[in-house]
Design an enzyme around this catalytic site. Structure first.
Site, PDB file in Angstrom:
ATOM      1  N   TYR A   3      34.778 -15.689 -40.608  1.00  0.00           N
ATOM      2  CA  TYR A   3      34.977 -16.011 -39.192  1.00  0.00           C
ATOM      3  C   TYR A   3      34.157 -17.221 -38.769  1.00  0.00           C
ATOM      4  O   TYR A   3      32.992 -17.362 -39.131  1.00  0.00           O
ATOM      5  CB  TYR A   3      34.585 -14.825 -38.311  1.00  0.00           C
ATOM      6  N   ARG A  58       7.218   8.048 -22.062  1.00  0.00           N
ATOM      7  CA  ARG A  58       8.615   8.291 -22.403  1.00  0.00           C
ATOM      8  C   ARG A  58       8.988   9.734 -22.071  1.00  0.00           C
ATOM      9  O   ARG A  58       9.824   9.981 -21.216  1.00  0.00           O
ATOM     10  CB  ARG A  58       8.849   7.979 -23.884  1.00  0.00           C
ATOM     11  N   LYS A  71      16.937  15.064 -36.129  1.00  0.00           N
ATOM     12  CA  LYS A  71      17.737  14.534 -35.021  1.00  0.00           C
ATOM     13  C   LYS A  71      18.720  13.479 -35.542  1.00  0.00           C
ATOM     14  O   LYS A  71      18.526  12.959 -36.658  1.00  0.00           O
ATOM     15  CB  LYS A  71      16.813  13.929 -33.960  1.00  0.00           C
ATOM     16  N   MET A 106      33.998  -6.851 -39.235  1.00  0.00           N
ATOM     17  CA  MET A 106      33.974  -5.433 -38.871  1.00  0.00           C
ATOM     18  C   MET A 106      34.102  -4.524 -40.099  1.00  0.00           C
ATOM     19  O   MET A 106      33.389  -3.536 -40.235  1.00  0.00           O
ATOM     20  CB  MET A 106      35.111  -5.131 -37.892  1.00  0.00           C
TER      21      MET A 106
HETATM   22  C1  LIG Z   1      11.701  10.955 -33.928  1.00  0.00           C
HETATM   23  C2  LIG Z   1      10.461  11.715 -33.655  1.00  0.00           C
HETATM   24  C3  LIG Z   1       9.628  12.116 -34.713  1.00  0.00           C
HETATM   25  C4  LIG Z   1       9.841  11.656 -36.138  1.00  0.00           C
HETATM   26  O1  LIG Z   1       9.405  10.325 -36.231  1.00  0.00           O
HETATM   27  P1  LIG Z   1       9.386   9.526 -37.627  1.00  0.00           P
HETATM   28  O2  LIG Z   1       8.758   8.225 -37.281  1.00  0.00           O
HETATM   29  O3  LIG Z   1      10.809   9.389 -38.048  1.00  0.00           O
HETATM   30  O4  LIG Z   1       8.584  10.339 -38.572  1.00  0.00           O
HETATM   31  C5  LIG Z   1       8.559  12.938 -34.412  1.00  0.00           C
HETATM   32  N1  LIG Z   1       8.301  13.319 -33.138  1.00  0.00           N
HETATM   33  C6  LIG Z   1       9.058  12.913 -32.102  1.00  0.00           C
HETATM   34  C7  LIG Z   1       8.718  13.350 -30.735  1.00  0.00           C
HETATM   35  C8  LIG Z   1      10.154  12.084 -32.323  1.00  0.00           C
HETATM   36  O5  LIG Z   1      10.888  11.669 -31.292  1.00  0.00           O
END
Ligand SMILES: *Cc1c(COP(=O)(O)O)cnc(C)c1O
Length: 377
Positions: A272, A151, A52, A320
C-alpha cells in the site's frame, strides 16, 4: 493433537489445519514451569494467576485449568463477564476475583456464582454489604486501596468511611487487602518505594489482614513487595518485565503460512502506498497475517520474520490480512506456497516484536487473532 510442521517440509504437503492462516502454539508445559518459578519466588506467600483478557489472549479456560492442576487456587480477571464465563471451568475451591470491582446489578449473580469482587469504593462496599444482609450470610470480598496510581481502589479520603463500616460490624468477609504497583516494571522507579510505604501504612491501619501487592514486576522488586498473595500475569506467559531480568520461558509460538512468492526487479513498489521501493532484484513472499491478526501496522518496513534461523525483513506496509517479506536471503527452493515462517518463536521473541512495534508484550499477546489454528502442547 497437531504439531507445528517443520520448516523443511515438502512444499506441496504444507497446509494449515482447518484452512487457518498459521499455527498459534501455546506451550502449557512452559506455562506450568513459569508458574512454579513464580510461586517459588512468592513463597512463603502464594501465587495467584492473572487470567484477564482471556489469559492475555492465550485462553483463560485452558490456562486456568492447567495452573489449577499445579496448585493455583486464586484467579484474577478484570471484568465480571470474564468471571461468569470462567466459573464453570474451575472447581468450587478455586477463587475468582474481579479486579474492576462490582458494578451495580451484578451483586446477586456474584454471590450465587461464588465470585469474589475486588471492592474499589465505598459505594461498592455498601452494595455488597447490603446484598450480604439480604441473603442472610457473609459474602467474601477483597478491598483494594489506591496507593498512588489513581486508577482503581479506595482513595485515602474514603478510608475513614471504611473504618466506620468495619467498626459497626459488617457482613462482608475481607479475604485480603490489595493494591497495585504502577511502575513495577522499572526497578529504579522511586514510585515503587512510595507505593510500598503507603501500602505499609494501610497495613498498620488495618492489622491482621493478608496483603496482595506484587504483579509480575513486583515479584522481582524483592521480598518487601511480595505480600501473602502475588498476582503475576505477563511473566506466566513469558513476556518480559524489564529485559534481561526475565527468567521465564516463552509460552507462545506463531508460525504463519506463505500465500504467494515472486521475484521483482529493482525499483519495484511493494504494498500500500508504494511505501517501499526495492533497490535491487528481490525475491518476495506474502504471508497470511496482518494487523487484523494482531501484527501491528507499526511493523511496516521495520520488523522481520524468520525461516530456519534466517532473518526475513518485512517490506512495505503491514496490510489488514497480509505482510510482504523479503526472502532473498534464502535459496529459491527453500520456501514457497504454504511454507510456514516464524513470526514469534526462538529467533523472534514476543518482546522483540513488541519493541519493534513500539508497544509492550501485553498488547501483542492480547491482540493475537482468531484466524490462526490454536494448538496447546
Ligand atoms: C493486570 C494486573 C496484574 C498482573 O500484572 P502483570 O504485569 O501482567 O503481572 C496484577 N494486578 C492487577 C491489579 C492487574 O490489573
Amino acid at each position: 493433537m497437531h504439531t507445528v510442521r517443520p520448516n523443511d517440509l515438502h512444499i506441496e504437503d504444507a497446509c494449515v489445519v482447518g484452512g487457518a492462516s498459521g499455527y498459534l502454539t501455546i506451550d502449557l508445559g512452559a506455562l506450568s514451569r513459569n508458574y512454579e518459578l513464580l510461586a517459588g519466588m512468592a513463597a512463603p506467600g502464594k501465587a495467584a494467576a492473572v487470567v484477564k483478557a482471556d489469559a492475555y489472549g492465550l485462553g483463560a479456560e485452558r490456562v486456568s485449568r492447567t495452573l489449577y492442576a499445579r496448585g493455583c487456587r486464586h484467579f484474577f480477571v478484570a471484568q465480571f463477564i470474564e468471571a461468569t464465563r470462567l466459573r464453570p471451568a474451575l472447581s468450587h475451591d478455586a477463587r475468582i476475583f474481579v479486579l474492576n470491582g462490582l458494578q451495580p446489578g451484578n451483586e446477586d449473580v456474584c454471590a450465587y456464582e461464588n465470585i469474589v469482587p475486588v471492592i474499589n469504593s465505598m459505594d461498592q462496599w455498601r452494595n455488597w454489604n447490603r446484598t450480604a444482609r439480604r441473603l442472610g450470610r457473609q459474602l467474601p470480598a477483597v478491598v483494594q486501596f489506591d496507593t498512588g496510581m489513581s486508577r482503581l481502589g479506595l482513595p485515602p479520603e474514603e478510608r475513614p468511611l471504611l473504618d466506620e463500616a468495619l467498626a459497626h460490624g459488617s457482613d462482608v468477609d475481607i479475604l485480603f487487602m490489595m493494591s497495585h504497583l504502577a511502575s513495577a516494571d522499572d526497578g529504579d522507579s522511586a514510585q515503587n518505594g512510595e507505593q510500598l510505604e503507603e501500602f505499609r501504612k494501610i497495613a498498620t491501619e488495618y492489622p491482621g489482614y493478608d496483603l496482595s501487592f506484587a504483579n509480575s514486576g513486583g515479584l522481582f522488586l524483592g521480598a518487601p513487595y511480595r505480600g501473602t498473595l502475588a498476582r503475576p500475569g505477563i511473566a506466566l506467559y513469558g513476556g518480559s518485565l524489564s529485559g534481561a531480568r526475565n527468567p521465564t520461558e516463552a509460552v507462545v509460538r506463531l508460525d504463519v503460512a506463505i500465500v504467494q512468492t515472486r521475484t521483482v526487479p529493482g525499483g519495484t513498489k511493494v504494498g500500500y502506498g508504494g511505501a517501499h521501493v526495492t533497490t535491487r532484484e528481490t525475491r518476495l513472499a506474502t504471508i497470511a497475517a496482518g494487523y487484523a491478526d494482531g501484527l501491528p501496522r507499526s511493523l511496516s518496513d521495520r520488523g522481520a520474520v524468520y525461516f530456519d534461523g534466517v532473518r526475513l525483513p518485512i517490506v512495505g506496509r503491514v496490510s489488514m490480512d497480509s505482510i510482504t517479506i523479503d526472502v532473498s536471503a534464502l535459496p529459491e527452493s527453500a520456501i514457497g506456497l504454504g511454507s510456514l515462517v516464524e513470526v514469534i518463536g526462538p529467533n523472534r521473541t514476543l518482546d522483540d516484536i513488541a519493541e519493534e512495534a513500539g508497544t509492550i508484550s501485553y498488547e501483542i499477546l492480547t491482540q493475537l487473532g482468531n484466524r490462526y489454528h490454536r494448538q496447546y502442547r
